[in-house]
Design an enzyme around this catalytic site. Structure first.
Site, PDB file in Angstrom:
ATOM      1  N   ASP A   1     -21.026   3.749 -10.782  1.00  0.00           N
ATOM      2  CA  ASP A   1     -20.834   4.549 -10.197  1.00  0.00           C
ATOM      3  C   ASP A   1     -20.367   5.716 -10.936  1.00  0.00           C
ATOM      4  OD1 ASP A   1     -18.800   3.536 -10.206  1.00  0.00           O
ATOM      5  OD2 ASP A   1     -17.962   2.275  -8.810  1.00  0.00           O
TER       6      ASP A   1
ATOM      7  N   ASN B   1      -8.236  -2.552  -2.796  1.00  0.00           N
ATOM      8  CA  ASN B   1      -8.575  -3.081  -1.452  1.00  0.00           C
ATOM      9  C   ASN B   1      -9.487  -3.080  -1.455  1.00  0.00           C
ATOM     10  OD1 ASN B   1     -10.574  -1.135  -2.363  1.00  0.00           O
ATOM     11  ND2 ASN B   1     -10.256   0.446  -0.003  1.00  0.00           N
TER      12      ASN B   1
ATOM     13  N   HIS C   1     -12.879  -3.447  -2.691  1.00  0.00           N
ATOM     14  CA  HIS C   1     -13.662  -3.061  -3.461  1.00  0.00           C
ATOM     15  C   HIS C   1     -14.734  -3.240  -4.463  1.00  0.00           C
ATOM     16  CE1 HIS C   1     -12.557   1.166  -5.304  1.00  0.00           C
ATOM     17  NE2 HIS C   1     -11.860   0.117  -5.988  1.00  0.00           N
TER      18      HIS C   1
ATOM     19  N   GLU D   1     -16.252   0.730  -0.528  1.00  0.00           N
ATOM     20  CA  GLU D   1     -15.154   0.863   0.130  1.00  0.00           C
ATOM     21  C   GLU D   1     -15.473  -0.422   1.261  1.00  0.00           C
ATOM     22  OE1 GLU D   1     -12.749   1.511  -1.363  1.00  0.00           O
ATOM     23  OE2 GLU D   1     -13.173   3.882  -2.160  1.00  0.00           O
TER      24      GLU D   1
HETATM   25  P1  PGA Z   1      -9.286  -0.089 -12.066  1.00  0.00           P
HETATM   26  O1  PGA Z   1      -9.971   0.056 -11.161  1.00  0.00           O
HETATM   27  O2  PGA Z   1      -9.995  -0.735 -13.518  1.00  0.00           O
HETATM   28  O3  PGA Z   1      -8.485   1.317 -12.664  1.00  0.00           O
HETATM   29  O4  PGA Z   1      -8.363  -0.763 -11.673  1.00  0.00           O
HETATM   30  C1  PGA Z   1     -11.256  -1.245 -11.086  1.00  0.00           C
HETATM   31  C2  PGA Z   1     -11.790  -0.227  -9.462  1.00  0.00           C
HETATM   32  O5  PGA Z   1     -10.555   0.331  -8.797  1.00  0.00           O
HETATM   33  O6  PGA Z   1     -12.498  -0.755  -9.245  1.00  0.00           O
END
Ligand code: PGA
Length: 260
Positions: free
Chosen positions: A67, A136, A138, A143
């Site tokens: 992404d 959440n 994702h 999302e």
């Molecule tokens: P993080 O993010 O590795 O910084 O916890 C993971 C994500 O939001 O997919």
């Protein structure tokens, strides 16, 4: 689904790096799906160390990132192109021509997203997809309520994602609200998927992904549909799983029977 509860985030990073390096030894033109965020950094450090200290070559590897934010220049400190340069590509010999990010500008974003999907197919598909997970649930920027069959496309970031990431932006600095992301369907096309999760903040998302119902409300639960997924967790992220003892026994048997 393999669920591996590690003693530490270092142990998880060791195991994941080992898995990637073993795959690379088998297939020097490995196609990697890559993630950003704090979670994969330990793995990236180990890949760089393998290159620097042992001469492991990534020259024939192709990469596709999950992404990217819409509206940030490639050199913006919060852009994922910048993150990947700083945390991985600066230390490896990946050919810049083989590094791919989802498109974030141009007149026809849907067509560019379709071209990204085609580029993945043209490379022979993703051999190993590295994932983190949002609090959440994702994966990528898919999302909650993302279609479980979705492909690379533009997404509006959820409130939870915006608040989790607000700390990276200075007071008054505009935080991007949009991103392009591989879809859940794109991710599920990868031959093998490795998801790492660390910290209490992710414990419910991990619980829903591993032991909950398959639901677009917890996008990572779609991974239950994939035949080759491993979750590498620290104790905090594993803390809400109900079958921890079972996962430990499976792991012990796997090790006893000669697995890695
Ligand atoms: P993080 O993010 O590795 O910084 O916890 C993971 C994500 O939001 O997919």
């Amino acid at each position: 689904m393999r669920v591996i509860e590690c003693q530490s985030t270092d142990e998880a990073a060791d195991l994941v790096a080992h898995e990637i390096l073993a795959a690379l030894a088998d297939k020097p033109d490995l196609v990697l799906g890559l993630a950003t965020g704090s979670t994969p950094i330990g793995v990236y450090e180990r890949l760089i160390a393998a290159h620097r200290e042992r001469g492991v070559s990534f020259a024939r590897v192709t990469t596709f990132n999950l992404d990217e934010y819409v509206g940030l220049a490639a050199d913006h400190p919060q852009s994922y192109r910048h993150f990947m340069r700083e945390n991985l590509f600066h230390g490896l010999d990946v050919d810049p021509a083989n590094i791919h990010f989802p498109p974030v500008d141009g007149d026809d974003l849907p067509a560019a997203c379709a071209a990204y999907e085609q580029a993945i197919r043209d490379a022979g598909g993703i051999d190993i997809q590295i994932l983190g997970i949002g609090s959440n649930g994702h994966i990528g920027f898919n999302e909650p309520t993302s279609s479980l069959a979705s492909r690379t496309r533009l997404k509006t970031l959820a409130d939870k994602t915006l608040s989790d990431n607000a700390r990276f932006y200075a007071e008054g600095e505009e935080q991007p609200q949009l991103a392009t992301t591989m879809g859940i369907g794109t991710i599920l096309d990868a031959k093998r998927i490795i998801l790492q999760s660390f910290g209490h903040k992710k414990a419910q998302a991990v619980r829903e992904a591993v032991e909950g119902a398959v639901s677009s409300f917890w996008p990572a639960s779609a991974l239950q549909m994939h035949p080759s997924v491993t979750f590498y967790l620290d104790r905090d992220s594993a803390s809400r799983l109900t079958m921890r003892d079972y996962y430990r026994r499976v792991r012990e048997n796997e090790l006893r029977l000669g697995g890695h």
